[in-house]
Design a protein around this motif. Sequence first.
Motif, mmCIF file in Angstrom:
data_model
loop_
_atom_site.group_PDB
_atom_site.id
_atom_site.type_symbol
_atom_site.label_atom_id
_atom_site.label_comp_id
_atom_site.label_asym_id
_atom_site.label_seq_id
_atom_site.Cartn_x
_atom_site.Cartn_y
_atom_site.Cartn_z
ATOM 1 N N ALA A 202 -4.006 34.617 5.551
ATOM 2 C CA ALA A 202 -4.284 35.853 6.283
ATOM 3 C C ALA A 202 -5.771 35.845 6.604
ATOM 4 N N VAL A 203 -6.101 36.265 7.820
ATOM 5 C CA VAL A 203 -7.515 36.410 8.183
ATOM 6 C C VAL A 203 -7.879 37.855 7.883
ATOM 7 N N MET A 204 -8.869 38.049 7.013
ATOM 8 C CA MET A 204 -9.196 39.420 6.610
ATOM 9 C C MET A 204 -10.614 39.809 7.006
ATOM 10 N N LEU A 205 -10.730 41.063 7.421
ATOM 11 C CA LEU A 205 -12.027 41.645 7.734
ATOM 12 C C LEU A 205 -12.403 42.524 6.535
ATOM 13 N N LEU A 206 -13.483 42.174 5.864
ATOM 14 C CA LEU A 206 -13.923 42.930 4.682
ATOM 15 C C LEU A 206 -15.125 43.766 5.093
ATOM 16 N N ASP A 207 -14.837 45.016 5.392
ATOM 17 C CA ASP A 207 -15.855 45.893 5.974
ATOM 18 C C ASP A 207 -16.720 46.487 4.863
ATOM 19 N N THR A 208 -18.036 46.255 4.923
ATOM 20 C CA THR A 208 -18.926 46.803 3.881
ATOM 21 C C THR A 208 -19.164 48.297 4.078
ATOM 22 N N LYS A 209 -18.845 48.785 5.295
ATOM 23 C CA LYS A 209 -19.121 50.183 5.676
ATOM 24 C C LYS A 209 -20.621 50.459 5.731
ATOM 25 N N LYS A 210 -21.396 49.409 5.701
ATOM 26 C CA LYS A 210 -22.841 49.583 5.884
ATOM 27 C C LYS A 210 -23.087 49.382 7.379
ATOM 28 N N PRO A 211 -23.447 50.449 8.103
ATOM 29 C CA PRO A 211 -23.630 50.281 9.543
ATOM 30 C C PRO A 211 -24.724 49.266 9.821
ATOM 31 N N ARG A 212 -24.563 48.509 10.875
ATOM 32 C CA ARG A 212 -25.581 47.507 11.187
ATOM 33 C C ARG A 212 -26.877 48.207 11.601
ATOM 34 N N ALA A 213 -28.002 47.681 11.125
ATOM 35 C CA ALA A 213 -29.292 48.323 11.446
ATOM 36 C C ALA A 213 -30.250 47.290 12.009
ATOM 37 N N LEU A 214 -31.174 47.724 12.836
ATOM 38 C CA LEU A 214 -32.247 46.882 13.385
ATOM 39 C C LEU A 214 -31.727 45.645 14.102
ATOM 40 N N THR A 215 -30.462 45.676 14.497
ATOM 41 C CA THR A 215 -29.857 44.441 14.980
ATOM 42 C C THR A 215 -30.576 43.872 16.194
ATOM 43 N N ALA A 216 -30.847 44.716 17.215
ATOM 44 C CA ALA A 216 -31.383 44.158 18.460
ATOM 45 C C ALA A 216 -32.756 43.522 18.261
ATOM 46 N N SER A 217 -33.670 44.228 17.554
ATOM 47 C CA SER A 217 -35.018 43.671 17.414
ATOM 48 C C SER A 217 -35.007 42.424 16.542
ATOM 49 N N ALA A 218 -34.274 42.470 15.417
ATOM 50 C CA ALA A 218 -34.251 41.311 14.524
ATOM 51 C C ALA A 218 -33.541 40.134 15.200
ATOM 52 N N VAL A 336 -15.805 37.929 6.720
ATOM 53 C CA VAL A 336 -14.473 37.435 7.071
ATOM 54 C C VAL A 336 -13.985 36.632 5.868
ATOM 55 N N ALA A 337 -12.685 36.734 5.581
ATOM 56 C CA ALA A 337 -12.135 35.912 4.497
ATOM 57 C C ALA A 337 -10.808 35.320 4.937
ATOM 58 N N LEU A 338 -10.546 34.087 4.511
ATOM 59 C CA LEU A 338 -9.210 33.512 4.640
ATOM 60 C C LEU A 338 -8.585 33.645 3.258
ATOM 61 N N CYS A 368 -6.190 40.915 9.867
ATOM 62 C CA CYS A 368 -6.216 40.818 11.333
ATOM 63 C C CYS A 368 -5.290 39.689 11.748
ATOM 64 N N SER A 369 -4.410 39.929 12.702
ATOM 65 C CA SER A 369 -3.684 38.765 13.209
ATOM 66 C C SER A 369 -4.491 38.187 14.369
ATOM 67 N N ILE A 370 -4.334 36.894 14.597
ATOM 68 C CA ILE A 370 -5.088 36.248 15.677
ATOM 69 C C ILE A 370 -4.236 36.295 16.935
ATOM 70 N N GLU A 371 -4.838 36.829 17.994
ATOM 71 C CA GLU A 371 -4.063 37.138 19.201
ATOM 72 C C GLU A 371 -4.617 36.433 20.434
#
Length: 379
Positions: A202-218, A336-338, A368-371
Amino acid sequence: MSAELALELHKKYFGITPKVLTFAPGRINLIGEHTDYNGGFVMPAAIDKGLWVTGRIVDGETKMISSITGTSKPFCANTTEPGDSSGWAKYPAGMAWALRSKYGPMPNLECAVYSTLPSGSGVSSSAAIEMAFGMLWKALVGFEMTAKGMALLGQKCENEYIGVNCGIMDQMASACGKADHAIFIDTRNLEIEYSSVSEQYAVMLLDTKKPRALTASAYNERRSQCEAAATAMGVSFLRDADLEMLQTNKSALDDITYRRARHVITENNRCQEFRSVLDTDDREGIFALMKGSHDSLRDDYEVSCPELDAMAESAWVSPGVVGARMTGAGFGGACVALVERSSVSEFSKICLKGYKEKTGKDGDALVCSIEDGARILSF
Ligand code: GLA
């Protein structure tokens, strides 16, 4: 179901059932992180979570309603220019602007957007919006556009209209996905090869629930550091450098630039090896390469964060894990985890418990299924 909900939303808001409905998926990246703007290799997959968009050509301006954010500021598809739209409307407006540069005038539309993408978890909702709207105008206007051509226009929209200097991975994954397969992309020439992902995983999405920050500048800063490293080594892209060249040029690079380059070079190697271990179902190889990728993103590229590290560490010791790493640009978001399909519920329980013990936060684990990639669903 989601398609019906998109149609219902359209009917409810605009009072009419439209003729065209498109879907574009989000993406998860198995390996090959921060390599796409270095001419390197990536291995993402399109997932079942994505965006359904309905549309109808209308006079006046382009008006939109979204299941998540409600209405947005209308724009004119035929005259919009960088800087004149805001909020999520920037993405469809930017796509209209990019399409115009190749296909001429674009009509205005009324549209409803229904999303099942977890927000802020780094599964690329922006690329999904661009690809869903690209398909919508294609269906309604009737021009010929390949999936790769649409991905390139999505990247043009991001780079030149939105002002985010991203690579091509997200748009290619959303446009060119294939059910049950990861997509190995050579981002220099956009050649793709599909590798099947064992149905035992199974392909799994492990969401930390930590919103992404400073993404564009970094993100832009990392990009410049890679360009500086390539210039110092005399290559156009880090894709053309190897570890031997890096060692030879070590004295010409400061410590940070050296480590950024080392990440990109080793990640390109890992991504190519990953294709073979996935094909031969070599579990030790899958585990080691995904862990190696995470370690390198944490230590050399410095785009991880305590939450992503905690989630990956918890996943590595949970039952049924085959491999795990942070996925996407970083600074928050998801891993992501398999995972062995038969262990999904036990894995999720133990992994999230470990994550909570380390961070005090509640994460989320989604299969997540792969589509297939972006498509027109009805006409
Ligand atoms: C974001 C960008 C991609 C890619 C990843 C990192 O998702 O949009 O082009 O660079 O980050 O691998």
